[in-house]
Design a protein around this motif. Structure first.
Motif, mmCIF file in Angstrom:
data_model
loop_
_atom_site.group_PDB
_atom_site.id
_atom_site.type_symbol
_atom_site.label_atom_id
_atom_site.label_comp_id
_atom_site.label_asym_id
_atom_site.label_seq_id
_atom_site.Cartn_x
_atom_site.Cartn_y
_atom_site.Cartn_z
ATOM 1 N N GLU A 105 -12.684 55.738 34.097
ATOM 2 C CA GLU A 105 -12.257 54.390 33.723
ATOM 3 C C GLU A 105 -13.347 53.617 32.991
ATOM 4 O O GLU A 105 -13.112 53.083 31.902
ATOM 5 C CB GLU A 105 -11.853 53.633 34.993
ATOM 6 C CG GLU A 105 -11.411 52.222 34.731
ATOM 7 C CD GLU A 105 -11.065 51.467 36.003
ATOM 8 O OE1 GLU A 105 -10.702 50.289 35.869
ATOM 9 O OE2 GLU A 105 -11.162 52.037 37.103
ATOM 10 N N LEU A 154 -13.444 52.228 29.052
ATOM 11 C CA LEU A 154 -13.548 50.814 28.699
ATOM 12 C C LEU A 154 -14.726 50.565 27.764
ATOM 13 O O LEU A 154 -14.603 49.836 26.775
ATOM 14 C CB LEU A 154 -13.678 49.957 29.963
ATOM 15 C CG LEU A 154 -12.453 49.932 30.883
ATOM 16 C CD1 LEU A 154 -12.787 49.214 32.190
ATOM 17 C CD2 LEU A 154 -11.263 49.304 30.200
ATOM 18 N N ARG A 205 -14.587 45.806 36.273
ATOM 19 C CA ARG A 205 -13.412 46.201 35.489
ATOM 20 C C ARG A 205 -12.833 44.993 34.751
ATOM 21 O O ARG A 205 -12.536 45.066 33.562
ATOM 22 C CB ARG A 205 -12.358 46.788 36.418
ATOM 23 C CG ARG A 205 -10.995 46.986 35.849
ATOM 24 C CD ARG A 205 -9.968 47.422 36.912
ATOM 25 N NE ARG A 205 -10.391 48.638 37.611
ATOM 26 C CZ ARG A 205 -10.832 48.661 38.873
ATOM 27 N NH1 ARG A 205 -10.910 47.550 39.588
ATOM 28 N NH2 ARG A 205 -11.186 49.799 39.426
ATOM 29 N N GLN A 213 -15.065 43.897 31.878
ATOM 30 C CA GLN A 213 -14.991 44.827 30.746
ATOM 31 C C GLN A 213 -13.686 44.660 29.969
ATOM 32 O O GLN A 213 -13.686 44.655 28.734
ATOM 33 C CB GLN A 213 -15.153 46.277 31.214
ATOM 34 C CG GLN A 213 -16.528 46.606 31.738
ATOM 35 C CD GLN A 213 -17.592 46.684 30.653
ATOM 36 O OE1 GLN A 213 -17.514 46.038 29.609
ATOM 37 N NE2 GLN A 213 -18.614 47.470 30.895
ATOM 38 N N VAL A 214 -12.571 44.503 30.680
ATOM 39 C CA VAL A 214 -11.290 44.298 30.002
ATOM 40 C C VAL A 214 -11.307 42.973 29.259
ATOM 41 O O VAL A 214 -10.813 42.871 28.127
ATOM 42 C CB VAL A 214 -10.114 44.381 31.008
ATOM 43 C CG1 VAL A 214 -8.812 43.901 30.381
ATOM 44 C CG2 VAL A 214 -9.958 45.811 31.520
#
Length: 185
Positions: free
Chosen positions: A35, A39, A155, A158-159
């Motif tokens: 993942e 990213l 996460r 990063q998104v």
């Protein structure tokens, strides 16, 4: 209103920015495993796209505003993304929020003037701030780890970074086409 003739450097696919063999975003092999590497790979591609959209333009072209009353310009986008990279680090690191690079809340766009020294500084600021944020996040390889006072997940950050660059690459597409007619992905 004068409109530049649409053009591209691509010869293989006329709707592309450059030919696949010349595209620095292309890589051999399969996509990254995991993942977080995925990213980071997507973020890198959007960062490269932004730089490609600014390539081969002079200070006046980079600072050229879109349509009044907007202050949007390619140089403003570069400055803005340097500013938000710095801001994102403030979300995840303890201590005081880093001072703004360009002063007021709209200083990144308002101060985007057609001065070669401002252009050089903006691109240096962007590279430095990206590297600093990348370094800060590299210390946290678990995408579910929560950081900072608000407990933002790696996460999620990063998104959010990908979303910010993707949105502004869309702006950059339109700005570049208005400047010299160059089009493509």
């Amino acid at each position: 209103m004068d409109r530049p003739t649409r053009w591209t450097r691509a010869t293989v696919y006329p709707d592309m920015w450059v030919d696949p063999a010349d595209d620095p975003r292309n890589s051999d092999g399969v996509s990254p495993d995991g993942e977080l590497p995925t990213l980071v790979d997507y973020l890198g591609r959007y960062r490269a796209t932004l730089l490609m959209k600014c390539d081969d333009l002079d200070a006046e072209q980079l600072a050229r505003r879109s349509v009044p009353p907007s202050t949007l310009s390619l140089l403003g986008l570069v400055r803005h993304l340097a500013e938000v990279e710095r801001d994102w680090r403030g979300w995840i690191t303890p201590g005081a929020v880093p001072p703004r690079l360009y002063g007021s809340a709209d200083g990144d766009f308002e101060g985007a003037a057609p001065d070669p020294s401002l252009v050089a500084r903006a691109f240096a600021d962007l590279a430095r701030e990206q590297a600093a944020t990348d370094t800060a996040l590299a210390a946290h390889p678990d995408p579910g780890e929560r950081l900072g006072a608000d407990g933002i997940a790696v996460r999620e950050l990063q998104v959010h970074r990908i979303e910010e660059y993707a949105r502004h690459c869309g702006h950059a597409d339109l700005l570049r086409e208005c400047i010299d007619g160059r089009v493509g992905q």
